[in-house]
Design a protein around this motif. Structure first.
Motif, PDB file in Angstrom:
ATOM      1  N   LEU A   1       2.528   2.996 -11.206  1.00 57.62           N
ATOM      2  CA  LEU A   1       1.329   3.436 -10.331  1.00 57.62           C
ATOM      3  C   LEU A   1       0.288   2.167 -10.564  1.00 57.62           C
ATOM      4  O   LEU A   1      -0.267   1.488  -9.792  1.00 57.62           O
ATOM      5  N   LEU A   2      -0.051   1.983 -12.078  1.00 52.57           N
ATOM      6  CA  LEU A   2      -0.955   0.902 -12.209  1.00 52.57           C
ATOM      7  C   LEU A   2      -0.546  -0.271 -11.812  1.00 52.57           C
ATOM      8  O   LEU A   2      -1.298  -1.307 -11.451  1.00 52.57           O
ATOM      9  N   PHE A   3       0.829  -0.764 -12.162  1.00 54.84           N
ATOM     10  CA  PHE A   3       1.399  -2.205 -11.701  1.00 54.84           C
ATOM     11  C   PHE A   3       1.266  -2.332 -10.230  1.00 54.84           C
ATOM     12  O   PHE A   3       0.836  -3.277  -9.909  1.00 54.84           O
ATOM     13  N   HIS A   4       1.551  -1.335  -9.536  1.00 49.06           N
ATOM     14  CA  HIS A   4       1.783  -1.466  -8.117  1.00 49.06           C
ATOM     15  C   HIS A   4       0.180  -1.610  -7.497  1.00 49.06           C
ATOM     16  O   HIS A   4      -0.242  -2.234  -6.523  1.00 49.06           O
ATOM     17  N   TYR A   5      -0.740  -0.937  -8.277  1.00 44.19           N
ATOM     18  CA  TYR A   5      -2.143  -0.845  -7.790  1.00 44.19           C
ATOM     19  C   TYR A   5      -2.845  -2.383  -8.075  1.00 44.19           C
ATOM     20  O   TYR A   5      -3.611  -2.623  -7.223  1.00 44.19           O
ATOM     21  N   LEU A   6      -2.311  -2.702  -9.109  1.00 43.15           N
ATOM     22  CA  LEU A   6      -2.742  -4.297  -9.346  1.00 43.15           C
ATOM     23  C   LEU A   6      -2.368  -5.157  -8.443  1.00 43.15           C
ATOM     24  O   LEU A   6      -2.873  -6.177  -8.166  1.00 43.15           O
ATOM     25  N   MET A   7      -1.156  -4.790  -7.992  1.00 40.85           N
ATOM     26  CA  MET A   7      -0.568  -5.841  -6.729  1.00 40.85           C
ATOM     27  C   MET A   7      -1.432  -5.656  -5.617  1.00 40.85           C
ATOM     28  O   MET A   7      -1.784  -6.603  -4.627  1.00 40.85           O
ATOM     29  N   LEU A   8      -1.598  -4.444  -5.327  1.00 38.45           N
ATOM     30  CA  LEU A   8      -2.441  -3.996  -4.135  1.00 38.45           C
ATOM     31  C   LEU A   8      -3.659  -4.864  -3.993  1.00 38.45           C
ATOM     32  O   LEU A   8      -4.397  -5.085  -3.141  1.00 38.45           O
ATOM     33  N   LEU A   9      -4.420  -4.659  -5.386  1.00 40.41           N
ATOM     34  CA  LEU A   9      -5.742  -5.358  -5.478  1.00 40.41           C
ATOM     35  C   LEU A   9      -5.599  -6.693  -5.068  1.00 40.41           C
ATOM     36  O   LEU A   9      -6.453  -7.286  -4.286  1.00 40.41           O
ATOM     37  N   GLN A  10      -4.647  -7.417  -5.521  1.00 39.79           N
ATOM     38  CA  GLN A  10      -4.421  -8.792  -5.058  1.00 39.79           C
ATOM     39  C   GLN A  10      -4.125  -9.303  -3.901  1.00 39.79           C
ATOM     40  O   GLN A  10      -4.489  -9.997  -3.282  1.00 39.79           O
ATOM     41  N   ALA A  11      -3.387  -8.242  -3.391  1.00 40.93           N
ATOM     42  CA  ALA A  11      -3.001  -8.422  -1.689  1.00 40.93           C
ATOM     43  C   ALA A  11      -4.264  -8.338  -1.023  1.00 40.93           C
ATOM     44  O   ALA A  11      -4.660  -8.957   0.173  1.00 40.93           O
ATOM     45  N   LYS A  12      -5.471  -7.748  -1.416  1.00 39.19           N
ATOM     46  CA  LYS A  12      -6.694  -7.554  -0.843  1.00 39.19           C
ATOM     47  C   LYS A  12      -7.712  -8.675  -1.116  1.00 39.19           C
ATOM     48  O   LYS A  12      -8.741  -8.546  -0.946  1.00 39.19           O
ATOM     49  N   GLY A  13      -7.266  -9.313  -2.132  1.00 35.91           N
ATOM     50  CA  GLY A  13      -8.035 -10.482  -2.620  1.00 35.91           C
ATOM     51  C   GLY A  13      -8.926 -10.093  -3.781  1.00 35.91           C
ATOM     52  O   GLY A  13     -10.015 -10.881  -4.035  1.00 35.91           O
ATOM     53  N   PHE A  14      -8.543  -9.047  -4.481  1.00 38.25           N
ATOM     54  CA  PHE A  14      -9.557  -8.628  -5.508  1.00 38.25           C
ATOM     55  C   PHE A  14      -8.655  -8.468  -6.955  1.00 38.25           C
ATOM     56  O   PHE A  14      -7.393  -8.606  -6.955  1.00 38.25           O
TER      57      PHE A  14
ATOM     58  N   ALA B   1       0.755  -1.254   0.224  1.00 38.86           N
ATOM     59  CA  ALA B   1       0.066  -0.190  -0.132  1.00 38.86           C
ATOM     60  C   ALA B   1       0.883   1.313   0.053  1.00 38.86           C
ATOM     61  O   ALA B   1       0.585   2.325  -0.677  1.00 38.86           O
ATOM     62  N   GLN B   2       1.940   1.210   0.909  1.00 38.01           N
ATOM     63  CA  GLN B   2       2.776   2.370   0.804  1.00 38.01           C
ATOM     64  C   GLN B   2       3.544   2.524  -0.682  1.00 38.01           C
ATOM     65  O   GLN B   2       3.495   3.989  -1.087  1.00 38.01           O
ATOM     66  N   LYS B   3       3.770   1.540  -1.314  1.00 33.10           N
ATOM     67  CA  LYS B   3       4.344   1.679  -2.601  1.00 33.10           C
ATOM     68  C   LYS B   3       3.424   2.455  -3.551  1.00 33.10           C
ATOM     69  O   LYS B   3       3.795   3.279  -4.247  1.00 33.10           O
ATOM     70  N   VAL B   4       2.092   1.816  -3.600  1.00 32.15           N
ATOM     71  CA  VAL B   4       1.163   2.672  -4.328  1.00 32.15           C
ATOM     72  C   VAL B   4       1.030   4.113  -4.009  1.00 32.15           C
ATOM     73  O   VAL B   4       0.923   4.971  -4.744  1.00 32.15           O
ATOM     74  N   GLY B   5       1.104   4.430  -2.942  1.00 28.69           N
ATOM     75  CA  GLY B   5       0.975   5.822  -2.221  1.00 28.69           C
ATOM     76  C   GLY B   5       2.335   6.658  -3.092  1.00 28.69           C
ATOM     77  O   GLY B   5       1.946   7.787  -3.423  1.00 28.69           O
ATOM     78  N   GLU B   6       3.332   5.798  -2.877  1.00 31.03           N
ATOM     79  CA  GLU B   6       4.560   6.790  -3.477  1.00 31.03           C
ATOM     80  C   GLU B   6       4.468   6.864  -5.002  1.00 31.03           C
ATOM     81  O   GLU B   6       4.795   7.989  -5.365  1.00 31.03           O
ATOM     82  N   GLU B   7       4.087   6.031  -5.769  1.00 33.63           N
ATOM     83  CA  GLU B   7       3.918   6.021  -7.042  1.00 33.63           C
ATOM     84  C   GLU B   7       2.947   7.018  -7.309  1.00 33.63           C
ATOM     85  O   GLU B   7       2.930   7.670  -8.453  1.00 33.63           O
ATOM     86  N   ALA B   8       1.992   7.290  -6.704  1.00 31.24           N
ATOM     87  CA  ALA B   8       0.680   7.946  -6.926  1.00 31.24           C
ATOM     88  C   ALA B   8       1.240   9.427  -6.796  1.00 31.24           C
ATOM     89  O   ALA B   8       0.993  10.223  -7.655  1.00 31.24           O
ATOM     90  N   VAL B   9       2.019   9.655  -5.836  1.00 30.03           N
ATOM     91  CA  VAL B   9       2.658  10.970  -5.719  1.00 30.03           C
ATOM     92  C   VAL B   9       3.668  11.378  -6.731  1.00 30.03           C
ATOM     93  O   VAL B   9       3.434  12.385  -7.253  1.00 30.03           O
ATOM     94  N   GLU B  10       4.407  10.351  -7.247  1.00 31.15           N
ATOM     95  CA  GLU B  10       5.217  10.447  -8.448  1.00 31.15           C
ATOM     96  C   GLU B  10       4.474  11.005  -9.679  1.00 31.15           C
ATOM     97  O   GLU B  10       4.994  11.664 -10.657  1.00 31.15           O
TER      98      GLU B  10
END
Length: 198
Positions: free
Chosen positions: A172-185, A143-152
């Motif tokens: 950002l999109l790549f890390h967001y897809l990772m976050l979705l899977q981390a949440k089971g989506f 989640a932190q990595k998604v936040g960092e990428e969003a700021v960039e």
């Protein structure tokens, strides 16, 4: 619609059936003018059955009807593309399509990328895989990595370097897809929410 039913001696034209939501091709049937007119009138896809030699409404026995959404005529006026909302499996063998495919919405390369992410998570080799190493650190780190990428992305949006903006957007999109899977989506779950909002 000016369909050329006279190109073939049998007076039939091919009708390609496509799911309106997933864009999957479900089946191929044949129509004569009467079948096309009945389809338009009833909003249920009706074919001319070459084996039964009569009109046949898809699902008349099984209940797995094809609800008409749209009809398009090809450039030669001798083939139809019919978009539908299916109720149940389309194939008489009980599968979603006559090509034994699952009728699910896919997003091309994005869906392939989601499969790659899932595979790397499952393999869990954090020494060889960036995805596995990030997941090994837990959801907070993802989640932190998604936040960092969003700021960039925001920073690059304010500058004039389009290449850097697109690179950061991809990150950002790549890390967001990772976050979705981390949440089971997956992305399809987010698309469902957007679809309900329309």
């Amino acid at each position: 619609m000016n369909v050329d039913f006279n190109k073939n001696s049998d007076g039939l034209v091919p009708a390609i059936i496509q799911d309106n939501s997933t864009n999957k091709v479900l089946m191929l049937g044949y129509m004569n003018a009467e079948a096309l007119n009945k389809t338009i009138e009833t909003k249920l896809v009706t074919f001319f059955s070459r084996s039964k030699q009569r009109l046949w409404t898809k699902g008349e026995e099984s209940g797995n009807v094809l609800n008409l959404v749209d009809i398009k005529l090809d450039c030669d006026s001798d083939s139809l593309l019919i978009k539908v909302t299916p109720e149940g499996p389309t194939c008489h063998k009980g599968t979603d399509t006559c090509w034994n495919e699952t009728n699910e919405e896919t997003y091309g390369f994005i869906s392939t990328l989601e499969e790659t992410i899932a595979s790397r998570i499952k393999e869990g080799d954090s020494e060889k895989s960036y995805v596995a190493s990030l997941f090994a650190k837990g959801i907070n780190k993802v989640a932190q990595k998604v936040g960092e990428e969003a700021v960039e992305v925001v920073i690059e949006a304010k500058d004039d370097n389009d290449d850097l903006f697109l690179e950061e957007s991809a990150d950002l999109l790549f890390h967001y897809l990772m976050l979705l899977q981390a949440k089971g989506f997956k992305l399809k779950n987010v698309v469902s929410v957007l679809d309900r909002r329309k």
